[in-house]
Design an enzyme around this catalytic site. Structure first.
Site, PDB file in Angstrom:
ATOM      1  N   GLY A 105      -0.763 -27.933  37.172  1.00  0.00           N
ATOM      2  CA  GLY A 105       0.477 -27.783  36.410  1.00  0.00           C
ATOM      3  C   GLY A 105       1.438 -28.954  36.485  1.00  0.00           C
ATOM      4  O   GLY A 105       2.180 -29.220  35.552  1.00  0.00           O
ATOM      5  N   ASP A 125       7.819 -19.595  40.888  1.00  0.00           N
ATOM      6  CA  ASP A 125       7.994 -18.220  40.422  1.00  0.00           C
ATOM      7  C   ASP A 125       8.362 -17.363  41.631  1.00  0.00           C
ATOM      8  O   ASP A 125       9.542 -17.203  41.939  1.00  0.00           O
ATOM      9  CB  ASP A 125       6.706 -17.765  39.723  1.00  0.00           C
ATOM     10  CG  ASP A 125       6.816 -16.379  39.132  1.00  0.00           C
ATOM     11  OD1 ASP A 125       7.944 -15.861  39.044  1.00  0.00           O
ATOM     12  OD2 ASP A 125       5.780 -15.805  38.750  1.00  0.00           O
TER      13      ASP A 125
HETATM   14  P1  IMP Z   1       4.472 -18.682  42.775  1.00  0.00           P
HETATM   15  O1  IMP Z   1       4.617 -17.247  42.329  1.00  0.00           O
HETATM   16  O2  IMP Z   1       5.811 -19.365  42.915  1.00  0.00           O
HETATM   17  O3  IMP Z   1       3.639 -18.753  44.030  1.00  0.00           O
HETATM   18  O4  IMP Z   1       3.713 -19.428  41.591  1.00  0.00           O
HETATM   19  C1  IMP Z   1       2.394 -19.822  41.702  1.00  0.00           C
HETATM   20  C2  IMP Z   1       1.822 -20.431  40.452  1.00  0.00           C
HETATM   21  O5  IMP Z   1       1.792 -19.445  39.401  1.00  0.00           O
HETATM   22  C3  IMP Z   1       2.563 -21.603  39.819  1.00  0.00           C
HETATM   23  O6  IMP Z   1       2.313 -22.827  40.453  1.00  0.00           O
HETATM   24  C4  IMP Z   1       1.960 -21.575  38.422  1.00  0.00           C
HETATM   25  O7  IMP Z   1       0.698 -22.194  38.424  1.00  0.00           O
HETATM   26  C5  IMP Z   1       1.797 -20.096  38.180  1.00  0.00           C
HETATM   27  N1  IMP Z   1       2.914 -19.577  37.340  1.00  0.00           N
HETATM   28  C6  IMP Z   1       4.011 -18.916  37.741  1.00  0.00           C
HETATM   29  N2  IMP Z   1       4.806 -18.580  36.688  1.00  0.00           N
HETATM   30  C7  IMP Z   1       4.176 -19.076  35.581  1.00  0.00           C
HETATM   31  C8  IMP Z   1       4.497 -19.067  34.166  1.00  0.00           C
HETATM   32  O8  IMP Z   1       5.527 -18.550  33.704  1.00  0.00           O
HETATM   33  N3  IMP Z   1       3.603 -19.672  33.355  1.00  0.00           N
HETATM   34  C9  IMP Z   1       2.462 -20.268  33.806  1.00  0.00           C
HETATM   35  N4  IMP Z   1       2.121 -20.292  35.112  1.00  0.00           N
HETATM   36  C10 IMP Z   1       2.977 -19.709  36.003  1.00  0.00           C
HETATM   37 MG    MG Z   2       2.156 -25.141  40.166  1.00  0.00          MG
END
Ligand code: IMP
Ligand code: MG
Length: 179
Positions: free
Chosen positions: A43, A102
């Site tokens: 990403g 996220d």
């Molecule tokens: P976390 O929930 O902060 O651990 O997010 C982990 C990963 O989920 C991020 O690095 C993204 O790859 C993916 N992700 C979270 N939210 C989104 C979104 O809205 N669109 C696309 N990928 C997402």
């Molecule tokens: Mg990421």
């Protein structure tokens, strides 16, 4: 891709302008130091490439790939390293560059993992932060945009590996999920 999109949340111009602001802060904060920026694949590819080019500081670039296990689309915080750094980060200034925070679980694991390697400093830069990230004890120094809790695509962010190459950030039309 146009018919798959619902709305644009951050335009290409807004992303560019914000990166110039963040780049100026990073240049000032790391003046005279030897910075390693670490992009989290896949990403962060876009933000790494664009941020690196607005920096006047000479930086080294490295990459990590991690996968977080979780039920469906939610992150569990259990993380596996798919690709590790090529650089030894002992005594180095490290800036992790992310596309989105996220839940923040993946990133808080990553920060802990990198801190355990004895760097001089570890900071985080993310293009997007979502409100859930406030629940995790994570100090994010550089933030592009705070967005509401919606699934977004573009500028590196995917849905089923698509839409990463959109130059802006937006939401998908419901028919895309319903397919
Ligand atoms: P976390 O929930 O902060 O651990 O997010 C982990 C990963 O989920 C991020 O690095 C993204 O790859 C993916 N992700 C979270 N939210 C989104 C979104 O809205 N669109 C696309 N990928 C997402
Ligand atoms: Mg990421």
């Amino acid at each position: 891709m146009g018919e798959d999109l619902e709305k644009v949340l951050v335009t290409e111009e807004e992303i560019k302008a914000r990166l110039v602001e963040l780049g100026a802060r990073i240049d000032a904060d790391y003046a005279g130091r030897d910075l390693l920026i670490v992009g989290v694949l896949k990403g962060a590819v876009m933000v790494m490439a664009d941020l690196a080019r607005v920096l006047h500081t000479s930086v080294s670039m490295d990459w990590m790939a991690v996968s977080s296990y979780g039920a469906g689309t939610t992150s569990s915080g259990v993380v596996r390293i798919l690709k590790d750094l090529e650089n030894d980060i002992k005594d180095r200034d490290v800036l992790i560059v992310e596309d989105v925070i996220d839940s923040g679980l993946t990133l808080s694991w990553l920060v802990g993992n990198l801190r355990s390697r004895g760097p001089k400093s570890v900071e985080v830069c993310t293009m997007i932060r979502k409100p859930l990230a406030f629940d995790v004890d994570l100090d994010v120094k550089y933030i592009g945009f705070d967005l509401p809790n919606e699934f977004i695509v573009g500028y590196g962010l995917d849905y089923a590996e698509k839409y990463r190459n959109l130059p802006f950030i937006g939401t998908l039309a419901p028919h895309v999920y319903e397919k």
